[in-house]
Design a protein around this motif. Structure first.
Motif, mmCIF file in Angstrom:
data_model
loop_
_atom_site.group_PDB
_atom_site.id
_atom_site.type_symbol
_atom_site.label_atom_id
_atom_site.label_comp_id
_atom_site.label_asym_id
_atom_site.label_seq_id
_atom_site.Cartn_x
_atom_site.Cartn_y
_atom_site.Cartn_z
ATOM 1 N N PRO A 199 -113.192 13.154 1.847
ATOM 2 C CA PRO A 199 -114.095 14.083 2.456
ATOM 3 C C PRO A 199 -113.793 15.210 1.522
ATOM 4 C CG PRO A 199 -111.976 13.758 3.013
ATOM 5 C CD PRO A 199 -112.310 12.581 2.337
ATOM 6 N N ARG A 200 -115.046 15.857 1.281
ATOM 7 C CA ARG A 200 -115.436 16.942 0.814
ATOM 8 C C ARG A 200 -116.073 18.090 1.221
ATOM 9 N NH1 ARG A 200 -117.772 12.511 -0.595
ATOM 10 N NH2 ARG A 200 -119.913 12.434 -1.932
ATOM 11 N N ILE A 201 -116.078 18.782 2.617
ATOM 12 C CA ILE A 201 -117.128 19.872 2.855
ATOM 13 C C ILE A 201 -116.465 20.578 3.148
ATOM 14 C CG2 ILE A 201 -118.791 18.016 3.274
ATOM 15 C CD1 ILE A 201 -117.870 17.579 6.375
ATOM 16 N N GLY A 202 -115.100 20.776 2.621
ATOM 17 C CA GLY A 202 -114.063 21.979 3.581
ATOM 18 C C GLY A 202 -113.562 21.450 4.572
ATOM 19 N N ASP A 203 -113.033 22.930 5.272
ATOM 20 C CA ASP A 203 -112.497 23.224 6.158
ATOM 21 C C ASP A 203 -112.156 24.176 6.879
ATOM 22 O OD1 ASP A 203 -109.596 23.339 8.581
ATOM 23 O OD2 ASP A 203 -109.797 21.634 7.551
ATOM 24 N N ARG A 204 -112.840 23.953 8.185
ATOM 25 C CA ARG A 204 -112.937 25.295 9.344
ATOM 26 C C ARG A 204 -112.287 26.167 9.263
ATOM 27 N NH1 ARG A 204 -113.713 23.620 15.067
ATOM 28 N NH2 ARG A 204 -114.757 25.434 15.573
ATOM 29 N N THR A 205 -111.167 25.759 8.739
ATOM 30 C CA THR A 205 -110.284 27.109 9.058
ATOM 31 C C THR A 205 -110.287 27.494 7.797
ATOM 32 O OG1 THR A 205 -107.801 26.108 7.321
ATOM 33 C CG2 THR A 205 -108.300 25.756 10.004
ATOM 34 N N THR A 206 -111.129 27.346 6.612
ATOM 35 C CA THR A 206 -111.322 27.902 5.140
ATOM 36 C C THR A 206 -112.497 28.071 4.875
ATOM 37 O OG1 THR A 206 -111.332 26.058 4.449
ATOM 38 C CG2 THR A 206 -109.201 27.225 4.321
ATOM 39 N N ASP A 207 -113.900 28.387 5.686
ATOM 40 C CA ASP A 207 -114.879 28.379 5.666
ATOM 41 C C ASP A 207 -115.503 29.668 5.832
ATOM 42 O OD1 ASP A 207 -115.604 25.664 5.695
ATOM 43 O OD2 ASP A 207 -116.226 26.378 8.488
ATOM 44 N N PRO A 208 -115.963 30.294 5.124
ATOM 45 C CA PRO A 208 -117.137 31.743 4.957
ATOM 46 C C PRO A 208 -117.239 32.037 5.974
ATOM 47 C CG PRO A 208 -118.073 30.422 3.246
ATOM 48 C CD PRO A 208 -117.151 29.564 3.891
ATOM 49 N N VAL A 209 -117.247 32.903 6.803
ATOM 50 C CA VAL A 209 -118.003 33.651 7.569
ATOM 51 C C VAL A 209 -119.419 33.262 7.012
ATOM 52 C CG1 VAL A 209 -118.379 35.905 9.307
ATOM 53 C CG2 VAL A 209 -116.248 35.493 7.960
ATOM 54 N N VAL A 210 -120.465 33.165 8.292
ATOM 55 C CA VAL A 210 -121.817 32.424 8.608
ATOM 56 C C VAL A 210 -122.625 33.241 9.625
ATOM 57 C CG1 VAL A 210 -123.747 30.772 7.606
ATOM 58 C CG2 VAL A 210 -121.698 30.364 6.551
ATOM 59 N N THR A 211 -123.598 33.801 9.806
ATOM 60 C CA THR A 211 -123.939 33.970 10.966
ATOM 61 C C THR A 211 -125.501 34.044 9.807
ATOM 62 O OG1 THR A 211 -123.755 36.366 10.393
ATOM 63 C CG2 THR A 211 -122.430 35.614 11.742
ATOM 64 N N VAL A 212 -126.473 34.285 11.676
ATOM 65 C CA VAL A 212 -128.124 35.475 10.670
ATOM 66 C C VAL A 212 -127.818 36.510 9.940
ATOM 67 C CG1 VAL A 212 -129.906 36.076 11.390
ATOM 68 C CG2 VAL A 212 -129.021 34.083 13.114
ATOM 69 N N ALA A 213 -126.836 36.963 10.629
ATOM 70 C CA ALA A 213 -126.848 38.340 9.433
ATOM 71 C C ALA A 213 -126.303 38.372 7.905
ATOM 72 C CB ALA A 213 -126.045 40.014 9.480
ATOM 73 N N THR A 214 -125.439 36.743 7.558
ATOM 74 C CA THR A 214 -124.859 37.659 6.427
ATOM 75 C C THR A 214 -126.158 35.799 5.721
ATOM 76 O OG1 THR A 214 -123.419 34.728 7.049
ATOM 77 C CG2 THR A 214 -122.683 36.653 7.469
ATOM 78 N N LEU A 215 -126.979 35.424 6.193
ATOM 79 C CA LEU A 215 -127.557 34.863 5.665
ATOM 80 C C LEU A 215 -128.515 35.246 5.084
ATOM 81 C CD1 LEU A 215 -127.663 31.587 7.247
ATOM 82 C CD2 LEU A 215 -126.703 31.644 5.167
ATOM 83 N N LYS A 216 -128.859 36.643 5.789
ATOM 84 C CA LYS A 216 -130.125 37.543 5.451
ATOM 85 C C LYS A 216 -129.632 38.184 4.215
ATOM 86 C CE LYS A 216 -132.819 37.513 10.240
ATOM 87 N NZ LYS A 216 -132.470 38.998 11.113
ATOM 88 N N GLU A 217 -128.547 39.010 4.552
ATOM 89 C CA GLU A 217 -128.194 39.267 2.848
ATOM 90 C C GLU A 217 -128.458 38.582 2.156
ATOM 91 O OE1 GLU A 217 -124.357 40.826 4.586
ATOM 92 O OE2 GLU A 217 -124.485 41.259 5.727
ATOM 93 N N LYS A 218 -127.463 37.547 2.271
ATOM 94 C CA LYS A 218 -128.361 36.603 0.123
ATOM 95 C C LYS A 218 -129.262 35.966 0.178
ATOM 96 C CE LYS A 218 -123.553 34.453 1.207
ATOM 97 N NZ LYS A 218 -122.570 33.115 1.406
ATOM 98 N N SER A 219 -130.128 36.080 0.978
ATOM 99 C CA SER A 219 -131.883 36.104 0.987
ATOM 100 C C SER A 219 -132.546 36.826 0.029
ATOM 101 C CB SER A 219 -132.863 35.476 2.462
ATOM 102 O OG SER A 219 -132.500 37.123 3.216
#
Length: 219
Positions: A199-219
């Protein structure tokens, strides 16, 4: 009938098996196991054994209408199923302390409603007892469907006390060569002594905040 009246207890299920057979048409109990030894050409750092137990019984509601109250039968049969199935999972995997993940499923034969299977696994008369017997705290993940003999059915699992632990998100497939018949229901529960290999896809308790808005900020 209440849970107290039936004295439900894993490891003392011979009487419950007899009752399920004689009163509810329990036709067969099936136990399947697997253990991944290599994944992607490498041995897992931590091995895990997985087991699924299937109980096939007569559908007591075949021929009834969708308005039929399912509770009377559920309260009588579901605790017996929880006891018998959990006892076999515990025995197969070497003790309740070895179990880290769990899940449940129901497969209804073609003469029944999906609600018939849901009634047997989604009420406290099954789910609460299965969780207690396996010493879990998480909501038990599930699948319910309609099917026929000879099909394979996936049973999803996650960690029994920390549902956000993504390493334990996994599925075991039950192969049921002669069940369910059209007027039967198969009740399944699965358990694992560990998570997925590598297993190597992280954990829900340590995930970054991912929303439509945060993805738009990175694009």
């Amino acid at each position: 009938m209440t849970v107290t009246d039936t004295r439900i207890s894993p490891g003392t299920d011979d009487t419950y098996v007899d009752r399920l057979r004689d009163e509810w048409g329990l036709r067969k109990l099936v136990v399947q196991t697997d253990e991944v030894l290599l994944e992607g050409g490498l041995a897992p750092q931590t091995g895990a054994r997985r087991a699924v137990v299937a109980a096939v019984l007569r559908n007591p509601w075949v021929g009834t209408t969708p308005q039929r109250d399912l509770a009377p039968e559920v309260e009588r049969v579901a605790p017996l199923l929880a006891d018998v199935i959990s006892a076999r999972l515990i025995e197969t995997l070497g003790g309740v302390d070895q179990i880290e993940a769990f899940g449940k499923a129901a497969v209804v034969g073609t003469s029944g409603e999906i609600e018939h299977g849901s009634a047997l696994i989604h009420t406290p008369y099954f789910g609460n007892l299965l969780r207690e017997f396996l010493e879990g705290q998480s909501i038990i993940c599930f699948a319910d469907t309609r099917g026929g003999a000879g099909e394979s059915f996936p049973v999803p699992m996650w960690h029994k006390t920390h549902a956000a632990t993504r390493s334990h998100y996994q599925t075991v497939t039950a192969s049921l060569p002669d069940m369910p018949h059209p007027e039967e229901i198969v009740i399944l529960a699965a358990a694992s002594t560990g998570g997925r290999p590598h297993p190597r896809i992280g954990d829900r308790t340590t995930d970054p905040v991912v929303t439509v808005a945060t993805l738009k900020e990175k694009s």
